[in-house]
Design an enzyme around this catalytic site. Sequence first.
Site, PDB file in Angstrom:
ATOM      1  CE  LYS A   1      12.166   3.530   2.394  1.00  0.00           C
ATOM      2  NZ  LYS A   1      11.673   2.900   3.511  1.00  0.00           N
TER       3      LYS A   1
ATOM      4  CD1 TRP B   1      -0.883  10.450  -3.715  1.00  0.00           C
ATOM      5  CD2 TRP B   1      -2.483   9.272  -4.264  1.00  0.00           C
ATOM      6  NE1 TRP B   1      -0.092   9.569  -4.646  1.00  0.00           N
ATOM      7  CE2 TRP B   1      -1.073   8.537  -4.759  1.00  0.00           C
ATOM      8  CE3 TRP B   1      -3.817   8.365  -4.548  1.00  0.00           C
ATOM      9  CZ2 TRP B   1      -1.255   7.459  -5.701  1.00  0.00           C
ATOM     10  CZ3 TRP B   1      -3.521   7.086  -5.408  1.00  0.00           C
ATOM     11  CH2 TRP B   1      -2.239   6.638  -5.959  1.00  0.00           C
TER      12      TRP B   1
ATOM     13  NE  ARG C   1      -4.781  10.600   5.341  1.00  0.00           N
ATOM     14  CZ  ARG C   1      -4.812   9.537   5.835  1.00  0.00           C
ATOM     15  NH1 ARG C   1      -4.167   9.452   6.675  1.00  0.00           N
ATOM     16  NH2 ARG C   1      -5.655   8.600   5.243  1.00  0.00           N
TER      17      ARG C   1
ATOM     18  CD  GLU D   1       9.022   4.530  -0.571  1.00  0.00           C
ATOM     19  OE1 GLU D   1      10.072   4.137   0.143  1.00  0.00           O
ATOM     20  OE2 GLU D   1       7.997   4.916  -0.171  1.00  0.00           O
TER      21      GLU D   1
ATOM     22  CD  GLU E   1      13.338  -0.301   3.958  1.00  0.00           C
ATOM     23  OE1 GLU E   1      12.451  -0.695   3.410  1.00  0.00           O
ATOM     24  OE2 GLU E   1      13.208   0.933   4.734  1.00  0.00           O
TER      25      GLU E   1
ATOM     26  CG  HIS F   1      19.215 -18.969 -10.637  1.00  0.00           C
ATOM     27  ND1 HIS F   1      19.510 -20.278 -11.003  1.00  0.00           N
ATOM     28  CD2 HIS F   1      19.667 -19.043  -9.137  1.00  0.00           C
ATOM     29  CE1 HIS F   1      20.004 -21.069 -10.071  1.00  0.00           C
ATOM     30  NE2 HIS F   1      20.002 -20.231  -9.003  1.00  0.00           N
TER      31      HIS F   1
ATOM     32  CE  LYS G   1       4.696   7.778   7.093  1.00  0.00           C
ATOM     33  NZ  LYS G   1       6.125   7.077   6.720  1.00  0.00           N
TER      34      LYS G   1
ATOM     35  CB  CYS H   1      -7.242  12.476   0.362  1.00  0.00           C
ATOM     36  SG  CYS H   1      -7.321  12.234  -1.513  1.00  0.00           S
TER      37      CYS H   1
ATOM     38  CG  ASN I   1      -9.083   9.307   2.578  1.00  0.00           C
ATOM     39  OD1 ASN I   1      -8.441   9.082   1.394  1.00  0.00           O
ATOM     40  ND2 ASN I   1      -8.804   8.907   3.687  1.00  0.00           N
ATOM     41  N   GLY I   2     -10.931   8.340  -0.217  1.00  0.00           N
ATOM     42  CA  GLY I   2     -11.423   7.225  -0.539  1.00  0.00           C
ATOM     43  C   GLY I   2     -11.939   7.003  -2.065  1.00  0.00           C
TER      44      GLY I   2
HETATM   45  O1  M6R Z   1       1.387   2.451   6.926  1.00  0.00           O
HETATM   46  P1  M6R Z   1       2.000   1.005   6.435  1.00  0.00           P
HETATM   47  O2  M6R Z   1       3.240   0.847   7.261  1.00  0.00           O
HETATM   48  O3  M6R Z   1       0.883  -0.013   6.507  1.00  0.00           O
HETATM   49  O4  M6R Z   1       2.585   1.521   4.857  1.00  0.00           O
HETATM   50  C1  M6R Z   1       3.081   0.441   3.993  1.00  0.00           C
HETATM   51  C2  M6R Z   1       3.530   0.802   2.786  1.00  0.00           C
HETATM   52  O5  M6R Z   1       2.923   1.578   2.115  1.00  0.00           O
HETATM   53  C3  M6R Z   1       4.923   1.688   3.304  1.00  0.00           C
HETATM   54  O6  M6R Z   1       5.902   1.146   3.940  1.00  0.00           O
HETATM   55  C4  M6R Z   1       5.689   2.096   1.857  1.00  0.00           C
HETATM   56  O7  M6R Z   1       6.067   1.202   1.187  1.00  0.00           O
HETATM   57  C5  M6R Z   1       6.668   3.170   2.173  1.00  0.00           C
HETATM   58  N1  M6R Z   1       6.426   4.457   1.567  1.00  0.00           N
HETATM   59  C6  M6R Z   1       7.916   2.744   2.321  1.00  0.00           C
HETATM   60  O8  M6R Z   1       8.778   3.619   2.465  1.00  0.00           O
END
Ligand code: M6R
Length: 607
Positions: A488, A74, A27, A491, A484, A507, A602, A2, A100-101
């Site tokens: 990606k 969010w 956010r 996501e 990674e 395995h 984010k 949020c 927020n929280g």
């Molecule tokens: O802000 P941060 O680097 O602590 O965030 C960590 C993860 O939430 C962040 O890397 C998330 O996995 C991304 N959306 C990946 O693309």
Amino acid sequence: MCGIVGYLGKRNSLLILLEGLKRLEYRGYDSCGVVLSNNEEIYLYKKVGKVSELEKEVKNKNLDGNIGLGHTRWATHGGITENNAHPHYDCSQNIFLIHNGIIENYQELKEKLKKKNHNFYSETDSEVFAHLIEEYYKNNDFENSVLKALKEIRGNFAFVIFNKKEKDKLIGARFSSPLILGLGKEEYILASDPSPISLITKNVVYLDDGDMVVVDKNKGVKIFSFLNEKEKPLVIYQINWQIDDIKKENYEHYMIKEIEEEPKAVFNTFYKRLNFERLETNLKELNEIKEKLRNIEKIVLTACGTAYYACLYGRYLFEEYLNLNSEAEIASELRYRNYPYNEKTLLIVISQSGETIDTLEALKIAKKRNVLIIGIINVPGSSITRLVDKVIYTQAGPELAVASTKAFLAQITSLVILMIYLAEIKGINLKNKKQIFEEIKIIPEKIKEIINRKEEIKKLAEDLICFKNFYFLGRKFQYPIALEGALKLKEIAYLHSEAYPAGETKHGPIALIDENFPVFILAPKDSVYEKTISNLEEIKARKGKIILISDEAFEKADYVFKIPKSLEIFYPFLTVVPLHLFAYYFAKILGREIDRPRNLAKSVTVE
Ligand code: M6R
């Protein structure tokens, strides 16, 4: 998650709130709302969907008000509805707030308040706080009623609150969720990050956990701890974010803009910290803890998501070059473990936002045990930077797409610099030091070369668009990159993709392989090249479709994307770039919401 923004001053708050919310939308973006007030009226608007939808609705209504609150959500407690969207208010509709929280004891408080005849219209934990303030406001002391209410809640939160009866005042408070105060000329702004604040001022005060701030048009600003009620001095910082950094310019998405900024993120992170003539580091930020660092015998790296993959990279790096016992731990797990830290352990926390709650909590536990902690962080002044012993700031600039790209490159750059620094102070003779310095200098150019070939990757995405499952395989330094690449794709394209250490496929995972299962194999010519190529052969023997990323050609692969030659520790800087581009183009062809993928945010500030 949020995003929250509150304004008090001389301008029409609506424009600042809307622009501020657009900047905070990364956010959370399932619903949003604003409330503003002039002397006569209260205007409250909420909308399911994006800030642009809300803007359309309020734009031509001639709303005006010098005080206002805005929120982009969010969802945690309660579905995505207008009723659950913020701002929230009490029964009398005097107290308005954004949150927020999570208020963990909200159910218990709600039951108590219901017995006192409070009526609730939403399913949220946030609304409860408005009623709790109302309950204490019976004595007509706004400040004190907020203070009393804060003492009753548990959880993590950032609030901004205003009271219709005291419209010269804005109150903010935080615990474990970010809140920053901007001090303009006769105007104030409170927000989750500096981007809305930069609309009116560069002067900011970073609030700490337990802080409550009262902003009064006539009396100015007062900050104190709601935990011990002691007043605190105003410590003012200057933000150095440039407005252009957060513009999309001519790019269709922030993600592709940020991928194209990867060479710059690497360069900006190393260039002031390495002396290429003397082959030395210049990590002034660690001067004060140099002696302690000299004595460390174990390194623990922790983070979440992409930043955790940077930790894994760091583990291989420190083991290989410093011969130091190193471990990479997922922060949401580390925080619940009884980890055997000792006085010779160094904890490294990595985070783009500096606000990720799991990382923050893992570090708080280590801090209580007096562990030495370094943060590798991108956002200046963020919560983690305020708790660690020392910070190495990554110089990626603001990263706004939910999928992290350039920040990852800046994180692994920082780890290389830190590795060289630790070798220096520990008197370790780095094996190929000269080549490391030579290679890091030209790595931004090599990344640029790959980005210039983005059309090839786009074509690859078009060719593979009919597939619904992908594997990503790599060994050693390439394993974090495989993770990674898979994350990606998951996501932003919403595709099933998994990563394994290449040697692990036999395995179990290899059971899924047939001609409909494309496999990305990351096999640059490093120390495990031949082993990885054997795994490629095993996949090929089972008719898997192979996309090889390597500096070597290999005829058994169905597709080879050739990368420039490099050193083993720098190959990840090169293999990760086509994977970022692949996820981007794949998601684009599928018409996904690339910068704001579903269900994500984010900055993950809830557990
Ligand atoms: O802000 P941060 O680097 O602590 O965030 C960590 C993860 O939430 C962040 O890397 C998330 O996995 C991304 N959306 C990946 O693309």
